[in-house]
Design an enzyme around this catalytic site. Structure first.
Site, PDB file in Angstrom:
ATOM      1  N   GLY A  31       3.646   1.737   3.812  1.00  0.00           N
ATOM      2  CA  GLY A  31       3.322   3.065   4.300  1.00  0.00           C
ATOM      3  C   GLY A  31       2.240   3.750   3.495  1.00  0.00           C
ATOM      4  O   GLY A  31       1.529   3.116   2.727  1.00  0.00           O
ATOM      5  N   GLY A  36      -7.833   0.803   4.829  1.00  0.00           N
ATOM      6  CA  GLY A  36      -7.639  -0.629   4.568  1.00  0.00           C
ATOM      7  C   GLY A  36      -6.534  -1.195   5.443  1.00  0.00           C
ATOM      8  O   GLY A  36      -6.696  -2.236   6.084  1.00  0.00           O
ATOM      9  N   HIS A  37      -5.394  -0.485   5.497  1.00  0.00           N
ATOM     10  CA  HIS A  37      -4.296  -0.941   6.359  1.00  0.00           C
ATOM     11  C   HIS A  37      -4.754  -0.996   7.827  1.00  0.00           C
ATOM     12  O   HIS A  37      -4.406  -1.920   8.555  1.00  0.00           O
ATOM     13  CB  HIS A  37      -3.118   0.035   6.294  1.00  0.00           C
ATOM     14  CG  HIS A  37      -2.420   0.095   4.971  1.00  0.00           C
ATOM     15  ND1 HIS A  37      -2.434   1.213   4.183  1.00  0.00           N
ATOM     16  CD2 HIS A  37      -1.677  -0.822   4.322  1.00  0.00           C
ATOM     17  CE1 HIS A  37      -1.719   0.983   3.097  1.00  0.00           C
ATOM     18  NE2 HIS A  37      -1.254  -0.244   3.138  1.00  0.00           N
ATOM     19  N   GLY A 154      -3.831  -8.080   3.071  1.00  0.00           N
ATOM     20  CA  GLY A 154      -5.122  -7.686   2.519  1.00  0.00           C
ATOM     21  C   GLY A 154      -5.524  -8.571   1.353  1.00  0.00           C
ATOM     22  O   GLY A 154      -4.690  -8.985   0.542  1.00  0.00           O
ATOM     23  N   SER A 192      -6.439   1.847  -1.817  1.00  0.00           N
ATOM     24  CA  SER A 192      -5.058   1.608  -2.224  1.00  0.00           C
ATOM     25  C   SER A 192      -4.301   2.921  -2.107  1.00  0.00           C
ATOM     26  O   SER A 192      -4.859   3.990  -2.371  1.00  0.00           O
ATOM     27  CB  SER A 192      -5.030   1.139  -3.688  1.00  0.00           C
ATOM     28  OG  SER A 192      -3.725   1.277  -4.219  1.00  0.00           O
ATOM     29  N   SER A 193      -3.023   2.815  -1.720  1.00  0.00           N
ATOM     30  CA  SER A 193      -2.199   4.031  -1.646  1.00  0.00           C
ATOM     31  C   SER A 193      -2.098   4.668  -3.032  1.00  0.00           C
ATOM     32  O   SER A 193      -1.894   5.869  -3.160  1.00  0.00           O
ATOM     33  CB  SER A 193      -0.809   3.689  -1.131  1.00  0.00           C
ATOM     34  OG  SER A 193      -0.915   3.017   0.096  1.00  0.00           O
ATOM     35  N   ARG A 194      -2.232   3.859  -4.078  1.00  0.00           N
ATOM     36  CA  ARG A 194      -2.084   4.385  -5.441  1.00  0.00           C
ATOM     37  C   ARG A 194      -3.296   5.191  -5.907  1.00  0.00           C
ATOM     38  O   ARG A 194      -3.195   5.897  -6.908  1.00  0.00           O
ATOM     39  CB  ARG A 194      -1.802   3.240  -6.425  1.00  0.00           C
ATOM     40  CG  ARG A 194      -0.411   2.639  -6.248  1.00  0.00           C
ATOM     41  CD  ARG A 194      -0.083   1.625  -7.318  1.00  0.00           C
ATOM     42  NE  ARG A 194       1.322   1.252  -7.294  1.00  0.00           N
ATOM     43  CZ  ARG A 194       1.812   0.166  -6.702  1.00  0.00           C
ATOM     44  NH1 ARG A 194       1.011  -0.665  -6.077  1.00  0.00           N
ATOM     45  NH2 ARG A 194       3.117  -0.083  -6.721  1.00  0.00           N
TER      46      ARG A 194
END
Ligand code: PAF
Length: 286
Positions: A31, A36-37, A154, A192-194
């Site tokens: 999530g 990117g996703h 990915g 990145s989610s981060r």
């Protein structure tokens, strides 16, 4: 777009598709989706076509986080994820609950894991000892629930992709694993989610990862160089950003993930760098 939260409902749906010979493309995620996703979703759609079904799983998998890692503060925004998936033409979001993924009942607690024993040893596996056991376990479970023909991962997580490909081969899992190119911000930072955790200063200095990859590419362009020497050069480059703290740099064969003594065109480079508590990774073929 359907939202499925029970494992039984997901499995029923997957079996129906299988019976009807509907092609199923799958993008597993934790999530907090980003561009990117969405590029992985487009790749899944491209493969299964307009009549296929594209499933995105959204599940922050507790078993792949170490005890000191960011499970509780991992970013979540299901409402936003839903909007993005709908806009991208996703057919099903599968968002299972912890107590169904890791059941514990009167018969006992969850106790079965899938462990890849070779490719998961170095790099991420060395820094995060139980990480890949969690990843392979949850991905095997998700494959069993979604029954996809193809699953898209990915390339930013190069070791994860290799470990999953090995698992699929070793356990005869009938899923084609596709690895799609890393999506980058305009300044080169891998999505990145981060990235959301980074302070403005850290965000600015985080370009050091992709710049290190470029620097390494230049260094091997005309001739092979000693990996040890190239690592030292890259370590110095990364140290020039005060907010960056290097975790590892590895030069390796892209198929075996074995460290390479010499780096040349085609050798793979992966690195992990901390900015405060945030750990970012990146990689590329040189
Ligand atoms: O790459 C990720 O986001 C996760 O490791 C995955 C594959 C969804 C498993 O939880």
């Amino acid at each position: 777009m359907r939202i499925v939260t029970s494992v039984a409902a997901m499995q029923r749906l997957a079996k129906r598709w299988q019976h009807q010979q509907v092609r199923v493309g799958f993008v597993p995620t934790m999530g907090y989706l980003h561009a990117g996703h969405l590029s992985l979703v487009r790749e899944a759609r491209r493969i299964v076509g307009p009549r296929g079904q594209v499933v995105v799983s959204i599940y922050v998998n507790p078993t792949q986080f170490g005890p000191k890692e960011d499970l509780s503060r991992y970013p979540r925004d299901f409402a936003r994820d839903q909007k993005l998936c709908r806009a991208e033409g996703v057919d099903v979001i599968f968002a299972p609950k912890d107590d169904e993924m890791y059941p514990s009942d009167h018969d006992g607690a969850f106790s079965t894991y899938v462990v890849e024993q070779t490719l998961s040893q170095g790099m991420e596996g060395a820094s995060r000892p139980t990480h890949f056991r969690g990843v392979t376990t949850v991905v095997a479970k998700l494959f069993n629930l979604v029954l996809p023909e193809v699953a898209v991962f990915g390339a930013k997580d190069v070791q994860q992709a290799a470990v999953i490909q090995r698992m699929v081969r070793d356990l005869n899992i009938p899923v084609k694993v596709v690895v799609a190119a890393t999506h980058r911000e305009p300044d080169g930072l891998a999505m990145s989610s981060r990235n959301k955790y980074l302070s403005p200063t850290e965000r600015e200095q985080a370009t050091v990862l992709s710049q290190a990859l470029q620097l390494a590419k230049k260094s091997v362009k005309t001739k092979a160089v000693s990996s040890a020497r190239l690592k030292t050069q890259l370590e110095q480059f990364i140290a020039s950003r005060p907010a960056a703290r290097l975790d590892y740099i590895e030069l390796f064969d892209p198929h075996t993930l074995q460290p390479a003594a010499k780096a040349a065109s085609g050798t793979h480079l992966a690195l992990a760098v901390f900015f405060g508590k945030t750990r970012l990774i990146d990689n590329a073929a040189l």
